[in-house]
Design an enzyme around this catalytic site. Structure first.
Site, PDB file in Angstrom:
ATOM      1  N   ALA A   1       0.840  -1.200   0.000  1.00 29.17           N
ATOM      2  CA  ALA A   1       0.000   0.000   0.000  1.00 29.17           C
ATOM      3  C   ALA A   1       0.871   1.245   0.000  1.00 29.17           C
ATOM      4  O   ALA A   1       2.053   1.183   0.366  1.00 29.17           O
ATOM      5  CB  ALA A   1      -0.900   0.017   1.247  1.00 29.17           C
TER       6      ALA A   1
ATOM      7  N   TYR B   1      -5.943   8.985   2.482  1.00 25.69           N
ATOM      8  CA  TYR B   1      -5.476   7.619   2.726  1.00 25.69           C
ATOM      9  C   TYR B   1      -6.662   6.714   3.088  1.00 25.69           C
ATOM     10  O   TYR B   1      -6.837   5.632   2.505  1.00 25.69           O
ATOM     11  CB  TYR B   1      -4.442   7.627   3.856  1.00 25.69           C
TER      12      TYR B   1
ATOM     13  N   TRP C   1      -2.559   1.249  14.116  1.00 25.03           N
ATOM     14  CA  TRP C   1      -1.423   1.641  14.960  1.00 25.03           C
ATOM     15  C   TRP C   1      -0.341   0.544  14.970  1.00 25.03           C
ATOM     16  O   TRP C   1       0.059   0.041  16.027  1.00 25.03           O
ATOM     17  CB  TRP C   1      -1.901   1.937  16.384  1.00 25.03           C
TER      18      TRP C   1
HETATM   19  N1  LIG Z   1       1.274   1.069   9.616  1.00 31.30           N
HETATM   20  C1  LIG Z   1       0.090   1.178  10.193  1.00 31.30           C
HETATM   21  O1  LIG Z   1      -0.050   1.772  11.282  1.00 31.30           O
HETATM   22  C2  LIG Z   1      -1.130   0.558   9.533  1.00 31.30           C
HETATM   23  C3  LIG Z   1      -2.366   0.701  10.173  1.00 31.30           C
HETATM   24  C4  LIG Z   1      -3.490   0.140   9.583  1.00 31.30           C
HETATM   25  C5  LIG Z   1      -3.383  -0.561   8.399  1.00 31.30           C
HETATM   26  N2  LIG Z   1      -2.178  -0.657   7.777  1.00 31.30           N
HETATM   27  C6  LIG Z   1      -2.116  -1.399   6.503  1.00 31.30           C
HETATM   28  O2  LIG Z   1      -1.285  -2.516   6.721  1.00 31.30           O
HETATM   29  C7  LIG Z   1      -0.595  -2.850   5.506  1.00 31.30           C
HETATM   30  C8  LIG Z   1       0.894  -2.973   5.798  1.00 31.30           C
HETATM   31  O3  LIG Z   1       1.349  -1.736   6.354  1.00 31.30           O
HETATM   32  P1  LIG Z   1       2.858  -1.507   6.766  1.00 31.30           P
HETATM   33  O4  LIG Z   1       2.858  -0.696   7.998  1.00 31.30           O
HETATM   34  O5  LIG Z   1       3.608  -2.796   6.713  1.00 31.30           O
HETATM   35  O6  LIG Z   1       3.288  -0.565   5.558  1.00 31.30           O
HETATM   36  P2  LIG Z   1       4.698  -0.410   4.838  1.00 31.30           P
HETATM   37  O7  LIG Z   1       5.794  -0.755   5.757  1.00 31.30           O
HETATM   38  O8  LIG Z   1       4.663   0.948   4.209  1.00 31.30           O
HETATM   39  O9  LIG Z   1       4.614  -1.528   3.715  1.00 31.30           O
HETATM   40  C9  LIG Z   1       3.873  -1.351   2.524  1.00 31.30           C
HETATM   41  C10 LIG Z   1       4.714  -1.857   1.382  1.00 31.30           C
HETATM   42  O10 LIG Z   1       3.978  -1.695   0.161  1.00 31.30           O
HETATM   43  C11 LIG Z   1       4.909  -1.241  -0.810  1.00 31.30           C
HETATM   44  N3  LIG Z   1       4.286  -0.588  -1.951  1.00 31.30           N
HETATM   45  C12 LIG Z   1       4.032   0.749  -2.143  1.00 31.30           C
HETATM   46  N4  LIG Z   1       3.546   0.951  -3.363  1.00 31.30           N
HETATM   47  C13 LIG Z   1       3.484  -0.268  -3.972  1.00 31.30           C
HETATM   48  C14 LIG Z   1       3.105  -0.691  -5.276  1.00 31.30           C
HETATM   49  N5  LIG Z   1       2.683   0.181  -6.206  1.00 31.30           N
HETATM   50  N6  LIG Z   1       3.179  -2.015  -5.574  1.00 31.30           N
HETATM   51  C15 LIG Z   1       3.628  -2.902  -4.657  1.00 31.30           C
HETATM   52  N7  LIG Z   1       4.017  -2.560  -3.412  1.00 31.30           N
HETATM   53  C16 LIG Z   1       3.946  -1.247  -3.082  1.00 31.30           C
HETATM   54  C17 LIG Z   1       5.794  -0.281  -0.029  1.00 31.30           C
HETATM   55  O11 LIG Z   1       6.973  -0.003  -0.745  1.00 31.30           O
HETATM   56  P3  LIG Z   1       7.696   1.436  -0.492  1.00 31.30           P
HETATM   57  O12 LIG Z   1       8.086   1.448   0.958  1.00 31.30           O
HETATM   58  O13 LIG Z   1       8.847   1.385  -1.429  1.00 31.30           O
HETATM   59  O14 LIG Z   1       6.671   2.473  -0.796  1.00 31.30           O
HETATM   60  C18 LIG Z   1       6.032  -1.073   1.241  1.00 31.30           C
HETATM   61  O15 LIG Z   1       7.120  -1.963   1.135  1.00 31.30           O
HETATM   62  C19 LIG Z   1      -0.960  -1.746   4.514  1.00 31.30           C
HETATM   63  O16 LIG Z   1      -1.968  -2.234   3.666  1.00 31.30           O
HETATM   64  C20 LIG Z   1      -1.488  -0.625   5.363  1.00 31.30           C
HETATM   65  O17 LIG Z   1      -2.434   0.164   4.665  1.00 31.30           O
HETATM   66  C21 LIG Z   1      -1.043  -0.128   8.338  1.00 31.30           C
END
Ligand SMILES: NC(=O)c1ccc[n+]([C@@H]2O[C@H](COP(=O)([O-])OP(=O)(O)OC[C@H]3O[C@@H](n4cnc5c(N)ncnc54)[C@H](OP(=O)(O)O)[C@@H]3O)[C@@H](O)[C@H]2O)c1
Length: 308
Positions: free
Chosen positions: A78, A143, A168
């Protein structure tokens, strides 16, 4: 011997994605207690990220599905930079909505089970209790709108998929609040200020990943809220991080969201608490208390720092 289940992961280099890789490979993530039932030798894992599979590229998605033939798809990739989404609306929707459409389309075509990871930001945060899966979304940020659009793409194109909303999130890999608090604490001796008017449940990828894998391998349809147990504010969370690291929690001072200078571009829900009602009513195991998970993560991060 039964054939292995082919599992495709998107966002595999992200903080959740790396722990999904561990759990699917049959080992607990850093700071985790368990892998997942059926994981390990029963899984053939293909973990991708933007460098190997840009989900905005419909042809590339179709190509990976044709070559690998996943039976289960865990879609964590994402555009997660919440404030950047406000000014880069097209990228937010291209990745979070259209990219998800491409995965839903490709999954439906070959009968793969899709699990899409979504967020508490689909809610406006005005409810006076934790949000259950059946409460009405009303996102206030770009977002949140783009992630909700992703949920709708999944429902329209790959009915029977799983949607996991979490909140979170912190883990051993990638940037997150736990690391930010520890970095700020190490950088100076002054007070640290965190908002005390946004409530939620800190959730840890080491506990989240096994539940996601279980739901995906079980091909559970529908929406599940999956967070650790309990609740706090960002102020309470920052204090707990310092206490877990053996530092002085009194260094953290409470402020209001209106005191943030400069204000953050994206509005955050004041109430981010997610009732894990679907897990509970299905008799599925709850995640541990967030403070317990925090202690385990800080232990991992402190060990890494000590050996670096
Ligand atoms: N972090 C939070 O607090 C949180 C809360 C609620 C839900 N979520 C959801 O949980 C999931 C995982 O989150 P996370 O914290 O692990 O996020 P993250 O560390 O940002 O991981 C998301 C990954 O998706 C990659 N990405 C971005 N654009 C892409 C594309 N076009 N094609 C393929 N991959 C792509 C990113 O690459 P780059 O880093 O190079 O952009 C990153 O490696 C997400 O769906 C997020 O919306 C997260």
């Amino acid at each position: 011997m039964s054939a292995r289940v082919r599992v495709l992961v998107t966002g595999g280099n992200g903080q959740l994605g790396q722990d999904l890789g561990d759990v699917l490979s049959g080992r607990p993530a850093d700071g985790g207690r368990e892998a997942a039932p059926g994981a390990g030798s029963g899984i053939e894992l293909h973990s991708t990220d933007i460098d190997t599979l840009d989900i905005v590229d419909r042809t590339a998605v179709a190509g990976v599905f044709e070559a690998f033939g996943p039976q289960v798809v865990i879609h964590g990739g994402a555009f997660t930079a919440v404030d950047a989404c406000e000014s880069d609306v097209d990228t937010a929707f291209a990745v979070n909505a259209l990219g998800t459409r491409h995965l839903a389309e490709a999954s439906a075509r070959i009968g793969a089970h899709l699990l899409y990871v979504s967020t508490d930001y689909v809610f406006d945060g005005t409810l006076d209790r934790p949000y259950a899966e059946w409460d009405e979304p009303n996102p206030r940020s770009v977002y949140g709108r783009s992630k909700l659009a992703g949920e709708r793409e999944v429902a329209a194109t790959a009915p029977g998929s799983t949607v996991v909303r979490t909140a979170w999130v912190s883990g051993a890999h990638g940037a997150n609040m736990v690391k930010t608090v520890l970095r700020l604490a190490a950088a100076g001796t002054g007070p640290l200020r965190f908002v005390d008017d946004q409530r939620g449940t800190p959730t840890f990828t080491a506990d989240l990943a096994p539940t996601i894998v279980r739901l995906a391998l079980d091909r559970r349809p529908g929406t599940f809220h999956v967070t650790n147990h309990g609740e706090t504010t960002w102020f309470g969370f920052a204090r707990a991080v310092l206490a877990a690291a053996g530092l002085d929690p009194e260094r953290v001072e409470p402020i209001g969201t209106d005191d943030l200078d400069p204000p953050r571009p994206a509005p955050r829900p004041a109430n981010s608490r997610l009732d894990n009602a679907a897990l509970r009513l299905s008799g599925l195991p709850a995640l541990p208390e967030w403070t317990d998970a925090l202690d385990r993560l800080v232990g991992v991060l402190t060990d890494v720092a000590a050996t670096a």
